[in-house]
Write a protein that holds these residues in place. Structure first.
Motif, PDB file in Angstrom:
ATOM      1  N   ASP A 211       1.195  -1.152  -0.178  1.00 51.94           N
ATOM      2  CA  ASP A 211      -0.136   0.072  -0.300  1.00 51.94           C
ATOM      3  C   ASP A 211       0.859   1.145   0.136  1.00 51.94           C
ATOM      4  N   THR A 212       1.956   1.484   0.943  1.00 52.09           N
ATOM      5  CA  THR A 212       2.543   2.507   0.474  1.00 52.09           C
ATOM      6  C   THR A 212       3.746   2.752  -1.034  1.00 52.09           C
ATOM      7  N   ILE A 213       3.934   1.114  -1.512  1.00 51.78           N
ATOM      8  CA  ILE A 213       4.065   1.466  -3.222  1.00 51.78           C
ATOM      9  C   ILE A 213       3.328   2.412  -3.917  1.00 51.78           C
ATOM     10  N   TYR A 214       1.642   1.332  -3.456  1.00 51.09           N
ATOM     11  CA  TYR A 214       0.389   2.041  -4.809  1.00 51.09           C
ATOM     12  C   TYR A 214       0.188   3.613  -4.613  1.00 51.09           C
ATOM     13  N   GLY A 229       0.419   9.768   5.066  1.00 50.60           N
ATOM     14  CA  GLY A 229       0.530   8.615   4.379  1.00 50.60           C
ATOM     15  C   GLY A 229       2.614   7.990   4.201  1.00 50.60           C
ATOM     16  N   MET A 230       2.081   6.785   4.592  1.00 48.65           N
ATOM     17  CA  MET A 230       4.120   5.946   4.854  1.00 48.65           C
ATOM     18  C   MET A 230       4.601   6.508   3.109  1.00 48.65           C
ATOM     19  N   ASN A 236      11.366   9.658  -0.022  1.00 44.35           N
ATOM     20  CA  ASN A 236      12.941   9.388  -0.479  1.00 44.35           C
ATOM     21  C   ASN A 236      13.392   8.399   0.033  1.00 44.35           C
ATOM     22  N   ASN A 237      12.804   7.063   0.483  1.00 42.92           N
ATOM     23  CA  ASN A 237      13.619   6.198   1.107  1.00 42.92           C
ATOM     24  C   ASN A 237      12.700   4.652   0.898  1.00 42.92           C
ATOM     25  N   THR A 238      11.815   5.194   0.016  1.00 40.48           N
ATOM     26  CA  THR A 238      10.703   4.013   0.629  1.00 40.48           C
ATOM     27  C   THR A 238      10.926   2.332   0.198  1.00 40.48           C
ATOM     28  N   LYS A 239      12.094   2.054  -1.116  1.00 34.23           N
ATOM     29  CA  LYS A 239      12.439   1.026  -0.837  1.00 34.23           C
ATOM     30  C   LYS A 239      13.198   0.693   0.035  1.00 34.23           C
ATOM     31  N   VAL A 285       9.655  -2.163  -9.457  1.00 35.59           N
ATOM     32  CA  VAL A 285       8.473  -1.379  -9.474  1.00 35.59           C
ATOM     33  C   VAL A 285       8.964   0.079  -9.395  1.00 35.59           C
ATOM     34  N   ASP A 286       8.472   0.499  -9.956  1.00 37.10           N
ATOM     35  CA  ASP A 286       9.644   2.840 -10.762  1.00 37.10           C
ATOM     36  C   ASP A 286       8.336   3.372  -9.715  1.00 37.10           C
ATOM     37  N   LEU A 287       8.890   3.560  -8.907  1.00 43.33           N
ATOM     38  CA  LEU A 287       8.019   4.803  -7.825  1.00 43.33           C
ATOM     39  C   LEU A 287       7.776   5.975  -8.418  1.00 43.33           C
TER      40      LEU A 287
END
Length: 322
Positions: A211-214, A229-230, A236-239, A285-287
């Protein structure tokens, strides 16, 4: 107010399921997300995982017909549960949705359904879902109520915390407790309590990741609209975050298998499969591309969900043949 006057106005779908129903029904079908199956996977897959897990830890291994009957009963239940949760979410988020490009044409945000109509529709869906609880043991009703309250609370969390995905993970993962109870066991006591909690927690972390990536689709609009949201907190550091959370998810799945005494089939299929599929998902995935986030939201349910089920199904059939 139209916050995107440079974009095309709303028009009814010209193809697909919604093009085949009366125009007056379209806004309510959209509230239920009947044209978007990916979200249903998020609701339904934890129940399928819970069914297979409960079958593996049951003292007497249930027959496949029993599992199939439970899975079939839970499908329409989850369609209705999802519809009620999405309707409520769209209602409380209508002010935000008008400021988010992807969400601006949702029925309540565009004025096709009023706030009162949406509230009534939510109650109607909950009423339609209630009879399905009679198909399960009475103890399951409490678990249904916890899930419903969890989804309704989640819709409010984007205003007060940057971690609504954590809150969302709990009602999704509660399906594990529901399914254990549906098999006549107590999910909170007994020799399998640790493995049950581990599988529950793994499902919470899975939700946090996907859900964070979405949510990366809407980071810029969410920031302007005031939505927390997360994806915004860790944009800048989601991955890195997703990798850490997924490592925890896989570790919990391994703990589940160890505590439940599962065979190598589970560790290869579920633990190994989830580890590989989540690693690929996070890497690929390409954020920066919303279409990539949306596509992977759909595809990862099929890939990661299949991995979750593969080892559990193998474990079940091993026990069935003993």
């Amino acid at each position: 107010m139209d916050f995107f006057p440079h974009l095309p106005p709303y028009s009814n779908p010209k193809s697909g399921l919604l093009a085949k129903i009366p125009s007056s029904f379209i806004p309510y079908a959209q509230l239920m997300r009947l044209d978007r199956p990916a979200g249903l996977y998020a609701f339904y897959l934890p129940y399928l995982i819970g069914i297979m897990y409960a079958a593996c830890i049951a003292t007497i291994t249930p027959r496949p017909q029993t599992l199939l009957g439970l899975a079939l009963a839970l499908l329409p239940f989850n369609i209705i549960l999802r519809g009620a949760a999405c309707t409520w979410n769209d209602n409380v988020d209508q002010r935000f949705d008008r400021r988010v490009e992807r969400c601006r044409h949702r029925p309540i945000a565009r004025g096709a359904v009023s706030t009162m109509q949406a509230n009534i529709f939510t109650l109607i869906q909950l009423a339609l879902g209630y009879p399905f609880t009679a198909l399960f043991p009475r103890t399951c009703l409490l678990h249904v109520l916890v899930s419903v309250v969890g989804f309704f609370v989640y819709a409010l969390m984007k205003r007060v915390t940057y971690y609504p995905q954590v809150v969302l993970g709990f009602p999704f993962a509660w399906a594990i407790f529901f399914c254990v109870a549906a098999m006549g066991m107590d999910p909170f006591h007994g020799e399998n309590v640790t493995s049950t909690y581990a599988l529950f927690s793994a499902n919470v972390l899975w939700t946090v990741t996907y859900d964070t990536i979405y949510a990366h689709q809407d980071v810029a609009d969410d920031e302007r609209a005031g939505v927390k949201g997360m994806a915004l907190r860790f944009k800048n550091n989601t991955k890195i975050l997703a990798s850490i959370v997924s490592f925890g998810q896989v570790a919990l799945l391994a703990l589940c298998g160890l505590c439940a005494g599962f065979s190598n089939t589970y560790f290869i299929g579920t633990v190994g499969g989830v580890a590989i599929s989540m690693a690929y998902y996070i890497y690929d995935v390409d954020l920066m591309r919303p279409e990539s986030c949306a596509a992977w939201f759909h595809d990862q349910f099929l890939i990661v969900g299949a991995s979750f089920l593969a080892g559990l199904m193998g474990e079940y059939f091993i026990r069935l043949m003993v």
